[in-house]
Design an enzyme around this catalytic site. Structure first.
Site, PDB file in Angstrom:
ATOM      1  N   GLY A   1       0.832  -1.206   0.000  1.00 26.27           N
ATOM      2  CA  GLY A   1       0.000   0.000   0.000  1.00 26.27           C
ATOM      3  C   GLY A   1       0.858   1.245   0.000  1.00 26.27           C
ATOM      4  O   GLY A   1       2.046   1.192  -0.333  1.00 26.27           O
ATOM      5  N   ASN A   2       0.282   2.374   0.358  1.00 20.45           N
ATOM      6  CA  ASN A   2       1.048   3.611   0.489  1.00 20.45           C
ATOM      7  C   ASN A   2       0.428   4.474   1.586  1.00 20.45           C
ATOM      8  O   ASN A   2      -0.594   4.108   2.162  1.00 20.45           O
ATOM      9  CB  ASN A   2       1.131   4.340  -0.861  1.00 20.45           C
ATOM     10  CG  ASN A   2      -0.242   4.718  -1.371  1.00 20.45           C
ATOM     11  OD1 ASN A   2      -0.924   5.546  -0.783  1.00 20.45           O
ATOM     12  ND2 ASN A   2      -0.676   4.090  -2.463  1.00 20.45           N
ATOM     13  N   ARG A   3       1.059   5.618   1.856  1.00 22.75           N
ATOM     14  CA  ARG A   3       0.683   6.402   3.041  1.00 22.75           C
ATOM     15  C   ARG A   3      -0.472   7.360   2.806  1.00 22.75           C
ATOM     16  O   ARG A   3      -0.814   8.133   3.686  1.00 22.75           O
ATOM     17  CB  ARG A   3       1.902   7.191   3.536  1.00 22.75           C
ATOM     18  CG  ARG A   3       3.029   6.331   4.022  1.00 22.75           C
ATOM     19  CD  ARG A   3       3.900   7.057   5.041  1.00 22.75           C
ATOM     20  NE  ARG A   3       3.861   8.506   4.943  1.00 22.75           N
ATOM     21  CZ  ARG A   3       4.811   9.266   4.403  1.00 22.75           C
ATOM     22  NH1 ARG A   3       5.880   8.704   3.897  1.00 22.75           N
ATOM     23  NH2 ARG A   3       4.689  10.577   4.396  1.00 22.75           N
TER      24      ARG A   3
ATOM     25  N   ALA B   1      -4.295   7.601  -4.744  1.00 24.96           N
ATOM     26  CA  ALA B   1      -2.891   7.215  -4.920  1.00 24.96           C
ATOM     27  C   ALA B   1      -2.884   5.744  -5.341  1.00 24.96           C
ATOM     28  O   ALA B   1      -2.749   4.842  -4.508  1.00 24.96           O
ATOM     29  CB  ALA B   1      -2.121   7.427  -3.620  1.00 24.96           C
TER      30      ALA B   1
END
Ligand code: CTP
Length: 218
Positions: free
Chosen positions: A28-30, A99
């Site tokens: 995943g990402n932030r 994102a």
């Protein structure tokens, strides 16, 4: 008379995607989805109908009794399916703040959980489809597609302008990398005709109101 009709409905995507490695792990990402949620609030406040497609582990979406629909996604494939359903049929403007992962595990481990082995692990990744580019190809006259780009300060302008061309966007909001998961944003709105403007560093709610105002003006 503005040359672009005032939009009635805006479709906003926000938050990260989680791409499964196995039944319990993901890549995943932030992204917090906060800016997208603020965009939904700001769009609702100026009278637009809002569809908010929101990823996993994001801030809570607003709940209004009318003119707001929230759809959830987890993976790039989920979001792709949602967009196929909603765009271009259900909105005039797409604001693609999500994102989206650029790569995902090619074959998530079937069932259960990958076990620990002493020799390490290599995960084969494949490129995800470029969802916003596909939406731009499907848009009808009068519709607009606005992308987002996280860039290093040095490449902010050139790389974002390149993404407008490559993805067929009407405009892009370029942000420095520090924007992700931060309270403030120092965004630059670049249009396909080269015009660009920035309101300076603002809180996310204030930036969202500014951007929705620009979108309403065409
Ligand atoms: N995007 C998308 N589908 C993807 C990846 C990105 O629709 N698979 C969208 C994002 O939602 C955003 C825009 O494309 O609106 C730009 O995302 P970004 O990650 O900056 O672009 P990339 O083409 O992935 O370029 P980079 O090499 O900088 O990651």
């Amino acid at each position: 008379m503005p040359s672009i009709p005032r939009p009635d409905t805006v479709l906003i995507t926000a938050g990260p995607t989680y791409e499964p490695i196995d039944a319990v792990r993901f890549i995943g990402n932030r992204s917090s989805g906060r800016l997208g949620v603020e965009l939904a609030r700001a769009a609702h406040a100026v009278g637009l109908d809002v569809i908010l497609a929101l990823g996993p582990n994001t801030v809570a979406p607003p709940s209004f009794p009318e003119r707001l629909r929230v759809d959830r996604f987890r993976t790039c494939a989920d979001l792709e399916e949602l967009l196929l359903d909603l765009w271009p049929g259900h909105a005039d403007v797409l604001v693609m703040a999500a994102a989206v992962a650029d790569y995902r595990p090619k074959q998530p481990a079937p069932g259960g959980k990958l076990r620990r082995h002493s020799e390490g692990l290599t995960i084969e990744m494949e490129a995800t489809p470029d969802l916003v580019a596909a939406c731009a190809r499907r848009k009808k006259p009068g519709q607009r597609v606005i992308g987002f780009a996280l860039e290093t300060q040095a490449e902010l302008m050139s790389s974002a302008a390149d993404k407008i061309r490559r993805k067929g966007l009407d405009a892009i909001v370029a942000n420095p990398l520090e924007t992700m998961d931060a309270d403030e944003i120092d965004g630059l709105l670049i249009r396909a005709d080269g015009r660009h403007e920035s309101p300076g560093r603002l809180s996310k709610p204030m930036f969202a109101a500014w951007l929705i105002d620009r979108i309403m003006r065409g």
